[in-house]
Design a protein around this motif. Structure first.
Motif: not given
Length: 328
Positions: A228-229, A263-268
């Motif tokens: 959230s940054v 396996g939960t890598t996000t764009a952030h």
């Protein structure tokens, strides 16, 4: 039996209201950050409830796997707490062991943190046998303990930095326990500060200098995992860290490893890794962690966990594969 399990869930599961920023008195940066942090909280409680209400560990895992990918790790963290709380009533660790041996093995970092949450709620005689846990990763249990205390006892653990909180456990040398707990307090500060890097840095700045490195390590993990940054805020937070930047990036690398493993890598995760981990991808930052992990634990006053952290910090802070977008 289903009614009994539902009643058990209702009695044991904390209220969602306890995860709301207004209830906690945490800083609110903006509506988006507020929503993100409160979704983290509700996901945690969902995982907790699944671990408590399920007929078996495998059913709990089936339910946990339905949580949206970006928040699934937080649900497994809650499940770690719920499984220990359930075990304290039944006298059995089968629920926790079953989750860890199933799909939960990919979320073991988060589950260990959840064990620490449970320890913060239970009397010592009901604590799980931590000597049966992974000797390197078990320090994450104290990270969870520190997070819980800072999240729910914020005045004492965050807003009163001079307060003393003696801690003893059977997991390793007491001399290091306070440092592991500080890593959890630093992670909680990301929530207390509402993901505002200036507010979080100000909170850390009130603590004695010798505690800053561990606090920044925890905050580095949180700013990468919970996020959230934007990029500018991450760069500003890195600047605030100053001499403690290696600790900040070590925490960030840990977050990359936890998300990549699950396996939960996000764009952030990609954004934070690029900026904080020297232009690396999350997979490259995670590889630094796995390559550096100690094969054995020799004992002594410096745990293998701390040696591991130091090596990760040194590697990530050295000449990176690319400087694109990275903090200089």
């Amino acid at each position: 039996m289903s009614m009994l399990r539902a009643l058990r869930r209702r009695i044991l599961t904390p209220s969602v209201r306890e995860t709301q920023l207004e209830t906690r008195g945490f800083h609110i940066k903006d509506a988006e950050a507020k929503h993100q942090l409160e979704t983290v909280g509700t996901s945690f409680l969902q995982g907790y409830a699944y671990a408590v209400e399920a007929r078996s560990a495998s059913q709990a895992v089936d339910w946990l796997e339905t949580v949206p990918r970006a928040f699934r790790g937080f649900a497994y963290e809650g499940a770690g707490m719920g499984a220990v709380m359930l075990g304290s009533l039944t006298g059995s660790s089968r629920r926790l062991t079953g989750i860890l041996e199933g799909e939960g093995r990919r979320h073991n970092y988060m589950i260990y943190v959840g064990i620490g949450w449970a320890m913060a709620r239970l009397p010592k005689f009901l604590w799980p046998d931590v000597t049966a846990t992974d000797p390197v990763l078990r320090w994450l249990i104290l990270d969870g303990y520190g997070f819980h205390q800072a999240y729910f006892k914020t005045d004492s653990y965050v807003r009163n930095p001079a307060a003393e909180h003696p801690f003893t456990w059977k997991g390793g040398p007491d001399a290091y326990s306070a440092r592991a707990i500080d890593q959890g307090i630093g992670r909680a500060m990301w929530f207390v500060g509402g993901t505002d890097p200036d507010v979080v840095a100000d909170l850390i700045g009130t603590f004695p200098e010798h505690r800053h490195a561990d606090l920044y390590a925890g905050a580095g993990l949180a700013c990468t995992y919970a996020g959230s940054v934007d990029g500018d805020e991450l760069r500003r937070f890195a600047k605030h860290a100053g001499d403690h930047l290696p600790s900040l990036v070590q925490g960030s690398a840990f977050a990359c490893e936890a998300r990549e493993r699950a396996g939960t890598t996000t764009a952030h995760t990609h954004l934070a890794a690029q900026i904080l981990c020297g232009g690396r991808t999350p997979a490259e930052a995670a590889q630094v962690c796995t390559d550096a992990r100690p094969a054995t634990c020799a004992g002594g006053e410096t745990p293998a966990f701390e040696t591991w952290r130091q090596q990760i910090a040194a590697t990530i802070s050295s000449i990176p594969p690319t400087q694109k977008g990275a903090v200089a």
